[in-house]
Design a protein around this motif. Structure first.
Motif, PDB file in Angstrom:
ATOM      1  N   VAL A 223       0.844  -1.206   0.000  1.00  0.00           N
ATOM      2  CA  VAL A 223       0.000   0.000   0.000  1.00  0.00           C
ATOM      3  C   VAL A 223       0.875   1.251   0.000  1.00  0.00           C
ATOM      4  N   ILE A 224       1.898   1.250   0.843  1.00  0.00           N
ATOM      5  CA  ILE A 224       2.816   2.393   0.923  1.00  0.00           C
ATOM      6  C   ILE A 224       3.519   2.617  -0.410  1.00  0.00           C
ATOM      7  N   ASP A 225       3.990   1.534  -1.037  1.00  0.00           N
ATOM      8  CA  ASP A 225       4.692   1.667  -2.315  1.00  0.00           C
ATOM      9  C   ASP A 225       3.784   2.238  -3.400  1.00  0.00           C
ATOM     10  N   ILE A 226       2.546   1.766  -3.471  1.00  0.00           N
ATOM     11  CA  ILE A 226       1.612   2.276  -4.485  1.00  0.00           C
ATOM     12  C   ILE A 226       1.384   3.773  -4.292  1.00  0.00           C
ATOM     13  N   ALA A 227       1.190   4.188  -3.052  1.00  0.00           N
ATOM     14  CA  ALA A 227       0.947   5.608  -2.781  1.00  0.00           C
ATOM     15  C   ALA A 227       2.168   6.449  -3.123  1.00  0.00           C
ATOM     16  N   ARG A 228       3.362   5.998  -2.744  1.00  0.00           N
ATOM     17  CA  ARG A 228       4.583   6.774  -3.018  1.00  0.00           C
ATOM     18  C   ARG A 228       4.857   6.865  -4.517  1.00  0.00           C
ATOM     19  N   ASP A 229       4.584   5.772  -5.237  1.00  0.00           N
ATOM     20  CA  ASP A 229       4.887   5.745  -6.667  1.00  0.00           C
ATOM     21  C   ASP A 229       3.816   6.426  -7.515  1.00  0.00           C
ATOM     22  N   SER A 230       2.724   6.864  -6.902  1.00  0.00           N
ATOM     23  CA  SER A 230       1.670   7.531  -7.667  1.00  0.00           C
ATOM     24  C   SER A 230       2.027   8.968  -8.009  1.00  0.00           C
ATOM     25  N   MET A 231       3.007   9.551  -7.335  1.00  0.00           N
ATOM     26  CA  MET A 231       3.394  10.936  -7.581  1.00  0.00           C
ATOM     27  C   MET A 231       4.531  11.002  -8.598  1.00  0.00           C
ATOM     28  N   SER A 232       4.996  12.200  -8.902  1.00  0.00           N
ATOM     29  CA  SER A 232       6.036  12.351  -9.921  1.00  0.00           C
ATOM     30  C   SER A 232       7.340  11.681  -9.500  1.00  0.00           C
ATOM     31  N   ALA A 233       7.687  11.776  -8.216  1.00  0.00           N
ATOM     32  CA  ALA A 233       8.913  11.151  -7.725  1.00  0.00           C
ATOM     33  C   ALA A 233       8.820  10.945  -6.229  1.00  0.00           C
ATOM     34  N   ARG A 234       9.527   9.935  -5.750  1.00  0.00           N
ATOM     35  CA  ARG A 234       9.675   9.746  -4.310  1.00  0.00           C
ATOM     36  C   ARG A 234      10.627  10.808  -3.760  1.00  0.00           C
ATOM     37  N   ILE A 235      10.494  11.089  -2.481  1.00  0.00           N
ATOM     38  CA  ILE A 235      11.442  11.969  -1.809  1.00  0.00           C
ATOM     39  C   ILE A 235      12.083  11.201  -0.658  1.00  0.00           C
ATOM     40  N   TYR A 236      13.251  11.678  -0.226  1.00  0.00           N
ATOM     41  CA  TYR A 236      14.039  10.968   0.781  1.00  0.00           C
ATOM     42  C   TYR A 236      14.526  11.954   1.834  1.00  0.00           C
ATOM     43  N   ASN A 237      14.653  11.453   3.051  1.00  0.00           N
ATOM     44  CA  ASN A 237      15.101  12.307   4.153  1.00  0.00           C
ATOM     45  C   ASN A 237      16.543  12.756   3.959  1.00  0.00           C
ATOM     46  N   LEU A 238      17.385  11.860   3.444  1.00  0.00           N
ATOM     47  CA  LEU A 238      18.780  12.167   3.142  1.00  0.00           C
ATOM     48  C   LEU A 238      18.942  12.244   1.638  1.00  0.00           C
ATOM     49  N   ALA A 239      19.664  13.278   1.152  1.00  0.00           N
ATOM     50  CA  ALA A 239      19.870  13.403  -0.286  1.00  0.00           C
ATOM     51  C   ALA A 239      21.201  14.101  -0.548  1.00  0.00           C
ATOM     52  N   LYS A 240      22.174  13.351  -1.070  1.00  0.00           N
ATOM     53  CA  LYS A 240      23.393  13.957  -1.581  1.00  0.00           C
ATOM     54  C   LYS A 240      23.075  14.539  -2.964  1.00  0.00           C
ATOM     55  N   ARG A 241      24.041  15.276  -3.530  1.00  0.00           N
ATOM     56  CA  ARG A 241      23.758  15.936  -4.795  1.00  0.00           C
ATOM     57  C   ARG A 241      23.344  14.972  -5.908  1.00  0.00           C
ATOM     58  N   PRO A 242      23.958  13.769  -6.024  1.00  0.00           N
ATOM     59  CA  PRO A 242      23.461  12.823  -7.043  1.00  0.00           C
ATOM     60  C   PRO A 242      22.006  12.414  -6.797  1.00  0.00           C
ATOM     61  N   ASP A 243      21.621  12.310  -5.523  1.00  0.00           N
ATOM     62  CA  ASP A 243      20.236  11.960  -5.203  1.00  0.00           C
ATOM     63  C   ASP A 243      19.292  13.102  -5.558  1.00  0.00           C
TER      64      ASP A 243
END
Length: 330
Positions: A223-243
């Motif tokens: 359920v969580i995966d379907i909801a997260r993948d329904s938007m343009s992109a997932r977001i993450y708490n940690l993100a280096k410049r490549p992320d």
């Protein structure tokens, strides 16, 4: 010397009007959810959730109040059982509590228990592969009546969306500039196809829940995966410049309106949960915090699996009935 206290709650009120929901909110309890062994056969630690409960029963017009202490006692009993015995589904905790409430209140016909909790999900960032944690709000509820118990499970997740309309205007501007610079049409279109143009972005909030008689036969992580993948992109708490580059590129390569997100959820539900019965109810909601407007965007749908399958399969009979229903409602 003790004396018998009067049962004020059982007396008749001055105004004999029944109430659909009376109970308590904001009840915080620890819930321990057991998990199956890992792929390597090793046992996995249970999930420990700080959950908040809402507990309600209906109240007939001839009774002044509910037995508030009974509600608290039932919640404590159920959660103690959840800690001492393996509990694999949060919605079953709600269902058990609702059924106990119904049994303990002989004047009620409906008991409802709702639960929300924050779940920490461990994952890797999309480009650098660094371990990080994300938080997801999980939702569970149950409604018990003499006819049976219906349970709900779902999640409310955050993500990123990009507006296709503003992106289209940016692409049009880029096309004009490339033409002025003498770039031929074929090269211009190839460039625009490979390099998504900017569009205004939003923080998106996707909610997806599944409700059935008894516990829904779905995995909460799906359920969580379907909801997260329904938007343009997932977001993450940690993100280096490549992320950051990965998220920005993929979001703009997958621009979606708020309506598109709900429809993507619908498609994901039918693809992932094709085993569910037709009468299972799916609730999908998308809300976007607009970046260039003072208002927010919202889209929502609640529908049975049977109707959802019919729509996605292009069942003309269903579409005709649905349109007629809307016309009659207007």
């Amino acid at each position: 010397m003790s004396h018998q206290l009067p049962d004020v709650q059982a007396s008749q009120p001055d105004v004999t009007v029944g109430l659909s929901q009376v109970g308590v909110t904001g009840v915080e309890k620890l819930v321990k959810v057991a998990r199956d062994d890992g792929a390597d056969g090793e046992p996995r630690r249970p999930l420990v959730l700080m959950a908040e409960f809402e507990v309600f029963v209906d109240l007939p017009g001839g009774r002044k109040g509910i037995d508030m202490s009974r509600n608290m006692q039932v919640i404590d009993e159920v959660l103690e059982a959840a800690v001492s015995e393996p509990t694999y589904r949060v919605e079953e905790v709600c269902g058990d509590a609702a059924e106990r409430l119904l049994a303990k209140h002989d004047y009620t016909s409906t008991a409802e228990v709702r639960m929300t909790a924050e779940l920490v999900v461990r994952e890797d960032t999309p480009a650098s592969g660094l371990g990080t944690q994300s938080t997801v709000d999980i939702i569970a509820s149950a409604v018990a009546t003499d006819d049976g118990t219906h349970e709900e499970v779902g999640a409310d997740v955050d993500g990123m969306t990009v507006c296709p309309c503003s992106q289209g205007m940016s692409a049009s501007r880029a096309r004009d500039v490339l033409t002025e610079l003498g770039v031929d049409d074929e090269t211009t279109e190839a460039f625009l196809d490979r390099v998504p143009q900017p569009g205004h972005s939003q923080r998106g909030h996707a909610l997806l829940t599944i409700t059935s008689e008894g516990s829904p036969n779905v995995d909460l992580m799906d359920v969580i995966d379907i909801a997260r993948d329904s938007m343009s992109a997932r977001i993450y708490n940690l993100a280096k410049r490549p992320d950051e580059d990965h998220m920005t590129y993929h979001a703009h390569a997958n621009a979606r309106f708020v309506e598109d997100c709900v429809r993507a959820m619908a498609e994901g539900v039918v693809d992932r949960f094709d085993h569910l019965d037709d009468d299972v109810v799916v609730h999908m909601r998308q809300s976007n915090d607009e970046s260039i407007h003072q208002h927010n965007a919202h889209a929502e749908r609640e529908v049975t699996m049977g109707h959802l399958r019919s729509e996605l399969n292009g069942d003309r009979r269903y579409h005709g009935e649905h349109a007629a229903g809307r016309a009659n409602d207007d």
